[in-house]
Design a protein around this motif. Sequence first.
Motif, PDB file in Angstrom:
ATOM      1  N   ILE A  46       0.841  -1.196   0.000  1.00  0.00           N
ATOM      2  CA  ILE A  46       0.000   0.000   0.000  1.00  0.00           C
ATOM      3  C   ILE A  46       0.880   1.252   0.000  1.00  0.00           C
ATOM      4  O   ILE A  46       0.759   2.118  -0.858  1.00  0.00           O
ATOM      5  CB  ILE A  46      -0.930   0.018   1.227  1.00  0.00           C
ATOM      6  N   TYR A  47       1.749   1.331   0.993  1.00  0.00           N
ATOM      7  CA  TYR A  47       2.651   2.465   1.125  1.00  0.00           C
ATOM      8  C   TYR A  47       3.983   1.990   1.672  1.00  0.00           C
ATOM      9  O   TYR A  47       4.057   1.013   2.394  1.00  0.00           O
ATOM     10  CB  TYR A  47       2.081   3.527   2.075  1.00  0.00           C
ATOM     11  N   ILE A  48       5.014   2.754   1.337  1.00  0.00           N
ATOM     12  CA  ILE A  48       6.338   2.532   1.884  1.00  0.00           C
ATOM     13  C   ILE A  48       6.855   3.872   2.422  1.00  0.00           C
ATOM     14  O   ILE A  48       6.596   4.927   1.834  1.00  0.00           O
ATOM     15  CB  ILE A  48       7.293   1.940   0.811  1.00  0.00           C
ATOM     16  N   SER A  49       7.533   3.814   3.544  1.00  0.00           N
ATOM     17  CA  SER A  49       8.084   5.018   4.146  1.00  0.00           C
ATOM     18  C   SER A  49       9.573   4.845   4.362  1.00  0.00           C
ATOM     19  O   SER A  49      10.003   3.844   4.938  1.00  0.00           O
ATOM     20  CB  SER A  49       7.406   5.297   5.491  1.00  0.00           C
ATOM     21  N   TYR A  50      10.357   5.813   3.874  1.00  0.00           N
ATOM     22  CA  TYR A  50      11.815   5.691   3.959  1.00  0.00           C
ATOM     23  C   TYR A  50      12.385   6.351   5.210  1.00  0.00           C
ATOM     24  O   TYR A  50      13.557   6.159   5.531  1.00  0.00           O
ATOM     25  CB  TYR A  50      12.450   6.277   2.704  1.00  0.00           C
ATOM     26  N   ASP A  51      11.584   7.162   5.861  1.00  0.00           N
ATOM     27  CA  ASP A  51      11.945   7.800   7.129  1.00  0.00           C
ATOM     28  C   ASP A  51      10.837   8.786   7.465  1.00  0.00           C
ATOM     29  O   ASP A  51       9.811   8.835   6.772  1.00  0.00           O
ATOM     30  CB  ASP A  51      13.311   8.489   7.042  1.00  0.00           C
ATOM     31  N   VAL A  52      11.038   9.576   8.509  1.00  0.00           N
ATOM     32  CA  VAL A  52      10.020  10.538   8.919  1.00  0.00           C
ATOM     33  C   VAL A  52       9.633  11.445   7.746  1.00  0.00           C
ATOM     34  O   VAL A  52      10.489  11.995   7.056  1.00  0.00           O
ATOM     35  CB  VAL A  52      10.548  11.379  10.087  1.00  0.00           C
ATOM     36  N   ASP A  53       8.330  11.549   7.503  1.00  0.00           N
ATOM     37  CA  ASP A  53       7.777  12.412   6.457  1.00  0.00           C
ATOM     38  C   ASP A  53       8.363  12.136   5.071  1.00  0.00           C
ATOM     39  O   ASP A  53       8.426  13.037   4.222  1.00  0.00           O
ATOM     40  CB  ASP A  53       8.004  13.892   6.819  1.00  0.00           C
ATOM     41  N   SER A  54       8.753  10.901   4.798  1.00  0.00           N
ATOM     42  CA  SER A  54       9.283  10.513   3.490  1.00  0.00           C
ATOM     43  C   SER A  54       8.569   9.248   3.034  1.00  0.00           C
ATOM     44  O   SER A  54       9.087   8.138   3.167  1.00  0.00           O
ATOM     45  CB  SER A  54      10.794  10.283   3.572  1.00  0.00           C
ATOM     46  N   ASN A  55       7.369   9.453   2.504  1.00  0.00           N
ATOM     47  CA  ASN A  55       6.492   8.333   2.177  1.00  0.00           C
ATOM     48  C   ASN A  55       6.277   8.236   0.676  1.00  0.00           C
ATOM     49  O   ASN A  55       6.308   9.244  -0.039  1.00  0.00           O
ATOM     50  CB  ASN A  55       5.142   8.514   2.877  1.00  0.00           C
ATOM     51  N   VAL A  66      -0.990   7.699   4.799  1.00  0.00           N
ATOM     52  CA  VAL A  66      -0.114   7.287   5.891  1.00  0.00           C
ATOM     53  C   VAL A  66       0.464   8.507   6.580  1.00  0.00           C
ATOM     54  O   VAL A  66       0.434   9.620   6.062  1.00  0.00           O
ATOM     55  CB  VAL A  66       1.042   6.380   5.393  1.00  0.00           C
ATOM     56  N   SER A  67       0.984   8.233   7.764  1.00  0.00           N
ATOM     57  CA  SER A  67       1.632   9.280   8.533  1.00  0.00           C
ATOM     58  C   SER A  67       2.826   8.698   9.248  1.00  0.00           C
ATOM     59  O   SER A  67       2.722   7.648   9.892  1.00  0.00           O
ATOM     60  CB  SER A  67       0.663   9.878   9.552  1.00  0.00           C
ATOM     61  N   ARG A  68       3.970   9.383   9.136  1.00  0.00           N
ATOM     62  CA  ARG A  68       5.163   8.957   9.874  1.00  0.00           C
ATOM     63  C   ARG A  68       5.850  10.206  10.422  1.00  0.00           C
ATOM     64  O   ARG A  68       6.605  10.865   9.726  1.00  0.00           O
ATOM     65  CB  ARG A  68       6.103   8.165   8.976  1.00  0.00           C
ATOM     66  N   LYS A  69       5.566  10.476  11.679  1.00  0.00           N
ATOM     67  CA  LYS A  69       6.118  11.646  12.359  1.00  0.00           C
ATOM     68  C   LYS A  69       7.298  11.286  13.259  1.00  0.00           C
ATOM     69  O   LYS A  69       8.056  12.171  13.677  1.00  0.00           O
ATOM     70  CB  LYS A  69       5.022  12.335  13.168  1.00  0.00           C
ATOM     71  N   LYS A  70       7.397  10.020  13.601  1.00  0.00           N
ATOM     72  CA  LYS A  70       8.544   9.518  14.354  1.00  0.00           C
ATOM     73  C   LYS A  70       9.045   8.267  13.648  1.00  0.00           C
ATOM     74  O   LYS A  70       8.251   7.503  13.099  1.00  0.00           O
ATOM     75  CB  LYS A  70       8.148   9.181  15.794  1.00  0.00           C
TER      76      LYS A  70
END
Lengths: 114, 117
Positions: A46-55, A66-70
């Motif tokens: 569905i989604y991949i995140s490479y680090d905080v706020d890098s989706n 998605v959300s990645r804040k930490k």
Amino acid sequence: DMKVTQMPRYLIKRMGENVLLECGQDMSHETMYWYRQDPGLGLQLIYISYDVDSNSEGDIPKGYRVSRKKREHFSLILDSAKTNQTSVYFCASSLPEPSNERLFFGHGTKLSVL
Amino acid sequence: AQKVTQTQTSISVMEKTTVTMDCVYETQDSSYFLFWYKQTASGEIVFLIRQDSYKKENATVGHYSLNFQKPKSSIGLIITATQIEDSAVYFCAMREGTTGNTGKLIFGLGTTLQVQP
């Protein structure tokens, strides 16, 4: 202890409701993923995140965000859930180096949208 | 586009025997990574073994080994001396390794292995 934790394990929602699936990892992995698993369709990204706020979108991002804040925390959000989003959702994390790459999966969240 | 195909839907073997699960892949990249994962009846998915495309030697981890046949785009998983606990669904997966690749891991549909006592 290397672990990916998903909450909740089971969730029942009505069509149109908002859904929040949460995932945490204690390994300081930079890369995290959300997959869904359906019979006959296997695991779909569905989604991949490479680090905080890098989706980045995966293969089936429509209807999800998605959300990645930490670094240790990656959330999957379904705004106005649909019945065809009933599925088992898996979160995973991995180290970025190809030489050591492997995915660590959470136990999954079984979501039913009625 | 990359693709991973597992043609065997299910396999049943007797305990303590050797089983091979097939997987073929499609990719345009010269560099790629191949993986096998196991999903138990509880739903837990765990990494088993990997093969990097540039390595000629077949990977081996415990009683798992790979049969990497690059010209045939094939990566078979071999389990020797099977145990009841090996009963699970086995997924083959591939990630292309070109620059700019987003790290997407593509999975096959899985092969269900049942080990009989």
